[in-house]
Design a protein around this motif. Sequence first.
Motif, PDB file in Angstrom:
ATOM      1  N   CYS A  39      35.078  34.616  28.394  1.00  0.00           N
ATOM      2  CA  CYS A  39      36.143  34.418  29.392  1.00  0.00           C
ATOM      3  C   CYS A  39      35.809  35.121  30.704  1.00  0.00           C
ATOM      4  CB  CYS A  39      37.456  34.924  28.825  1.00  0.00           C
ATOM      5  SG  CYS A  39      38.878  34.657  29.888  1.00  0.00           S
ATOM      6  N   ASN A  40      35.247  36.317  30.618  1.00  0.00           N
ATOM      7  CA  ASN A  40      34.957  37.095  31.826  1.00  0.00           C
ATOM      8  C   ASN A  40      33.969  36.403  32.759  1.00  0.00           C
ATOM      9  OD1 ASN A  40      36.652  39.299  31.513  1.00  0.00           O
ATOM     10  ND2 ASN A  40      35.196  40.424  30.239  1.00  0.00           N
ATOM     11  N   GLU A  41      33.095  35.578  32.217  1.00  0.00           N
ATOM     12  CA  GLU A  41      32.059  34.934  33.030  1.00  0.00           C
ATOM     13  C   GLU A  41      32.470  33.560  33.564  1.00  0.00           C
ATOM     14  OE1 GLU A  41      29.485  36.642  33.950  1.00  0.00           O
ATOM     15  OE2 GLU A  41      30.222  38.300  32.700  1.00  0.00           O
ATOM     16  N   ILE A  42      33.677  33.122  33.263  1.00  0.00           N
ATOM     17  CA  ILE A  42      34.138  31.824  33.771  1.00  0.00           C
ATOM     18  C   ILE A  42      34.356  31.907  35.277  1.00  0.00           C
ATOM     19  CG2 ILE A  42      36.034  30.140  33.716  1.00  0.00           C
ATOM     20  CD1 ILE A  42      36.388  30.812  30.763  1.00  0.00           C
ATOM     21  N   ILE A  43      33.827  30.937  36.007  1.00  0.00           N
ATOM     22  CA  ILE A  43      33.916  30.930  37.474  1.00  0.00           C
ATOM     23  C   ILE A  43      35.261  30.355  37.903  1.00  0.00           C
ATOM     24  CG2 ILE A  43      32.920  29.999  39.598  1.00  0.00           C
ATOM     25  CD1 ILE A  43      30.222  29.938  38.136  1.00  0.00           C
ATOM     26  N   ILE A  44      35.955  31.101  38.731  1.00  0.00           N
ATOM     27  CA  ILE A  44      37.254  30.654  39.263  1.00  0.00           C
ATOM     28  C   ILE A  44      37.085  29.983  40.613  1.00  0.00           C
ATOM     29  CG2 ILE A  44      39.569  31.401  39.939  1.00  0.00           C
ATOM     30  CD1 ILE A  44      39.004  31.631  36.954  1.00  0.00           C
ATOM     31  N   HIS A  45      36.244  30.568  41.464  1.00  0.00           N
ATOM     32  CA  HIS A  45      35.993  30.007  42.791  1.00  0.00           C
ATOM     33  C   HIS A  45      34.515  30.091  43.096  1.00  0.00           C
ATOM     34  CE1 HIS A  45      39.853  28.963  44.445  1.00  0.00           C
ATOM     35  NE2 HIS A  45      40.365  30.120  44.115  1.00  0.00           N
ATOM     36  N   HIS A  46      34.011  29.067  43.762  1.00  0.00           N
ATOM     37  CA  HIS A  46      32.661  29.127  44.304  1.00  0.00           C
ATOM     38  C   HIS A  46      32.738  29.690  45.721  1.00  0.00           C
ATOM     39  CE1 HIS A  46      30.618  27.015  41.049  1.00  0.00           C
ATOM     40  NE2 HIS A  46      31.706  26.273  40.955  1.00  0.00           N
ATOM     41  N   LYS A  47      31.607  30.106  46.250  1.00  0.00           N
ATOM     42  CA  LYS A  47      31.583  30.754  47.568  1.00  0.00           C
ATOM     43  C   LYS A  47      32.104  29.840  48.671  1.00  0.00           C
ATOM     44  CE  LYS A  47      26.718  29.500  48.152  1.00  0.00           C
ATOM     45  NZ  LYS A  47      25.355  29.962  48.400  1.00  0.00           N
ATOM     46  N   LYS A  48      31.881  28.530  48.554  1.00  0.00           N
ATOM     47  CA  LYS A  48      32.286  27.623  49.627  1.00  0.00           C
ATOM     48  C   LYS A  48      33.798  27.458  49.693  1.00  0.00           C
ATOM     49  CE  LYS A  48      31.773  23.479  46.766  1.00  0.00           C
ATOM     50  NZ  LYS A  48      31.083  22.193  46.612  1.00  0.00           N
ATOM     51  N   GLU A  49      34.517  27.857  48.608  1.00  0.00           N
ATOM     52  CA  GLU A  49      35.961  27.684  48.585  1.00  0.00           C
ATOM     53  C   GLU A  49      36.704  28.871  49.193  1.00  0.00           C
ATOM     54  OE1 GLU A  49      36.119  27.063  44.362  1.00  0.00           O
ATOM     55  OE2 GLU A  49      36.592  24.953  44.639  1.00  0.00           O
ATOM     56  N   LEU A  50      35.993  29.964  49.466  1.00  0.00           N
ATOM     57  CA  LEU A  50      36.608  31.150  50.045  1.00  0.00           C
ATOM     58  C   LEU A  50      36.412  31.143  51.559  1.00  0.00           C
ATOM     59  CD1 LEU A  50      35.578  33.855  47.443  1.00  0.00           C
ATOM     60  CD2 LEU A  50      37.859  32.945  47.831  1.00  0.00           C
ATOM     61  N   LYS A  51      37.312  30.495  52.259  1.00  0.00           N
ATOM     62  CA  LYS A  51      37.165  30.346  53.704  1.00  0.00           C
ATOM     63  C   LYS A  51      37.887  31.453  54.469  1.00  0.00           C
ATOM     64  CE  LYS A  51      36.774  25.314  53.319  1.00  0.00           C
ATOM     65  NZ  LYS A  51      37.362  24.009  53.685  1.00  0.00           N
ATOM     66  N   ASN A  52      39.072  31.818  54.014  1.00  0.00           N
ATOM     67  CA  ASN A  52      39.863  32.819  54.723  1.00  0.00           C
ATOM     68  C   ASN A  52      39.489  34.231  54.280  1.00  0.00           C
ATOM     69  OD1 ASN A  52      41.240  30.675  55.904  1.00  0.00           O
ATOM     70  ND2 ASN A  52      42.773  30.642  54.271  1.00  0.00           N
ATOM     71  N   LYS A  53      39.871  35.207  55.100  1.00  0.00           N
ATOM     72  CA  LYS A  53      39.609  36.605  54.759  1.00  0.00           C
ATOM     73  C   LYS A  53      40.424  37.042  53.552  1.00  0.00           C
ATOM     74  CE  LYS A  53      38.229  38.211  59.351  1.00  0.00           C
ATOM     75  NZ  LYS A  53      38.510  39.165  60.444  1.00  0.00           N
ATOM     76  N   SER A  54      41.616  36.486  53.416  1.00  0.00           N
ATOM     77  CA  SER A  54      42.483  36.812  52.285  1.00  0.00           C
ATOM     78  C   SER A  54      42.934  35.520  51.612  1.00  0.00           C
ATOM     79  CB  SER A  54      43.708  37.611  52.738  1.00  0.00           C
ATOM     80  OG  SER A  54      43.312  38.836  53.314  1.00  0.00           O
ATOM     81  N   TYR A  55      43.037  35.589  50.303  1.00  0.00           N
ATOM     82  CA  TYR A  55      43.386  34.399  49.534  1.00  0.00           C
ATOM     83  C   TYR A  55      44.183  34.850  48.321  1.00  0.00           C
ATOM     84  CZ  TYR A  55      42.731  29.973  47.021  1.00  0.00           C
ATOM     85  OH  TYR A  55      42.935  28.786  46.356  1.00  0.00           O
ATOM     86  N   VAL A  56      45.238  34.128  47.997  1.00  0.00           N
ATOM     87  CA  VAL A  56      46.082  34.462  46.852  1.00  0.00           C
ATOM     88  C   VAL A  56      45.828  33.460  45.739  1.00  0.00           C
ATOM     89  CG1 VAL A  56      48.445  34.722  46.013  1.00  0.00           C
ATOM     90  CG2 VAL A  56      47.854  35.491  48.303  1.00  0.00           C
ATOM     91  N   ILE A  57      45.644  33.963  44.536  1.00  0.00           N
ATOM     92  CA  ILE A  57      45.458  33.083  43.388  1.00  0.00           C
ATOM     93  C   ILE A  57      46.507  33.419  42.337  1.00  0.00           C
ATOM     94  CG2 ILE A  57      43.751  34.582  42.266  1.00  0.00           C
ATOM     95  CD1 ILE A  57      42.357  31.889  41.429  1.00  0.00           C
ATOM     96  N   GLU A  58      47.085  32.384  41.759  1.00  0.00           N
ATOM     97  CA  GLU A  58      48.127  32.538  40.750  1.00  0.00           C
ATOM     98  C   GLU A  58      47.514  32.701  39.366  1.00  0.00           C
ATOM     99  OE1 GLU A  58      51.472  32.493  40.972  1.00  0.00           O
ATOM    100  OE2 GLU A  58      51.793  31.988  43.085  1.00  0.00           O
ATOM    101  N   ALA A  59      48.231  33.439  38.505  1.00  0.00           N
ATOM    102  CA  ALA A  59      47.790  33.585  37.125  1.00  0.00           C
ATOM    103  C   ALA A  59      47.744  32.235  36.419  1.00  0.00           C
ATOM    104  CB  ALA A  59      48.731  34.537  36.385  1.00  0.00           C
ATOM    105  N   LEU A  60      48.692  31.359  36.756  1.00  0.00           N
ATOM    106  CA  LEU A  60      48.721  30.032  36.138  1.00  0.00           C
ATOM    107  C   LEU A  60      47.431  29.260  36.428  1.00  0.00           C
ATOM    108  CD1 LEU A  60      50.318  27.898  34.569  1.00  0.00           C
ATOM    109  CD2 LEU A  60      51.321  27.160  36.736  1.00  0.00           C
ATOM    110  N   THR A  61      46.928  29.379  37.644  1.00  0.00           N
ATOM    111  CA  THR A  61      45.679  28.703  38.012  1.00  0.00           C
ATOM    112  C   THR A  61      44.513  29.238  37.186  1.00  0.00           C
ATOM    113  OG1 THR A  61      46.498  28.414  40.266  1.00  0.00           O
ATOM    114  CG2 THR A  61      44.131  28.169  39.927  1.00  0.00           C
ATOM    115  N   ILE A  62      44.453  30.565  37.027  1.00  0.00           N
ATOM    116  CA  ILE A  62      43.379  31.172  36.247  1.00  0.00           C
ATOM    117  C   ILE A  62      43.455  30.723  34.788  1.00  0.00           C
ATOM    118  CG2 ILE A  62      42.392  33.357  35.461  1.00  0.00           C
ATOM    119  CD1 ILE A  62      43.441  34.623  38.028  1.00  0.00           C
TER     120      ILE A  62
END
Length: 206
Positions: A39-62
């Motif tokens: 589980c720890n090694e599962i990728i949530i976001h790739h580098k190209k998806e992080l455009k802003n300086k700050s980003y919020v991710i929901e537990a439901l998405t994870i």
Amino acid sequence: MQNNLYMRLKKYAYIKPPQRVTVKDLAFITGPEKLVSICNEIIIHHKKELKNKSYVIEALTIIQIIQKYLPNVDIQLLGSNQCIIHKKEAKNKSNLLLVLIVWLLLFIGSAMAIMNFHYDVSMQSVQQRLHYLLTGQQVEYPLWLQIPYSVGLGLGMILFFNYLFKKRLNDEPSPMEIEMYKYQQEIDQYIQYYENPLNQKNDDQS
């Protein structure tokens, strides 16, 4: 075999581009060791998806992403349901000239504020009057009062901010630290709403 995992999101995650964001960057996972390591090694976001300086991710998405790889796993969420991702940027070297200019402006500004306060309350005449009441003599500069007062003013500021250079005087937070904590909480609340993709979608639909 137990298929239960317990997840607690981190409040902040600091990512240095082009680092990929994995589950272990965003949350603490506990459960069967084999499942946790996968589980720890599962990728949530790739580098190209992080455009802003700050980003919020929901537990439901994870959880949804994890269950794509581990469909038979039951994930129990503990604590907060959001994590704020901050991008780490390369630190610029301090400009000594800029530091000196800022220090000089702060020094002059604070000195003027203290002097204007003393002028408004007529501090010198108060000290002259106090000297007269104690000694019966009229003196323009009662230094035996003014010097300890000036030293005490500086010591009082040190005790107020609870720091001497980089050393904390005691374990209690200073009033400045408390105000900075409140300010950071307000920033977090702003980011959690306006940088949350789910809220942005709801705003677009309304």
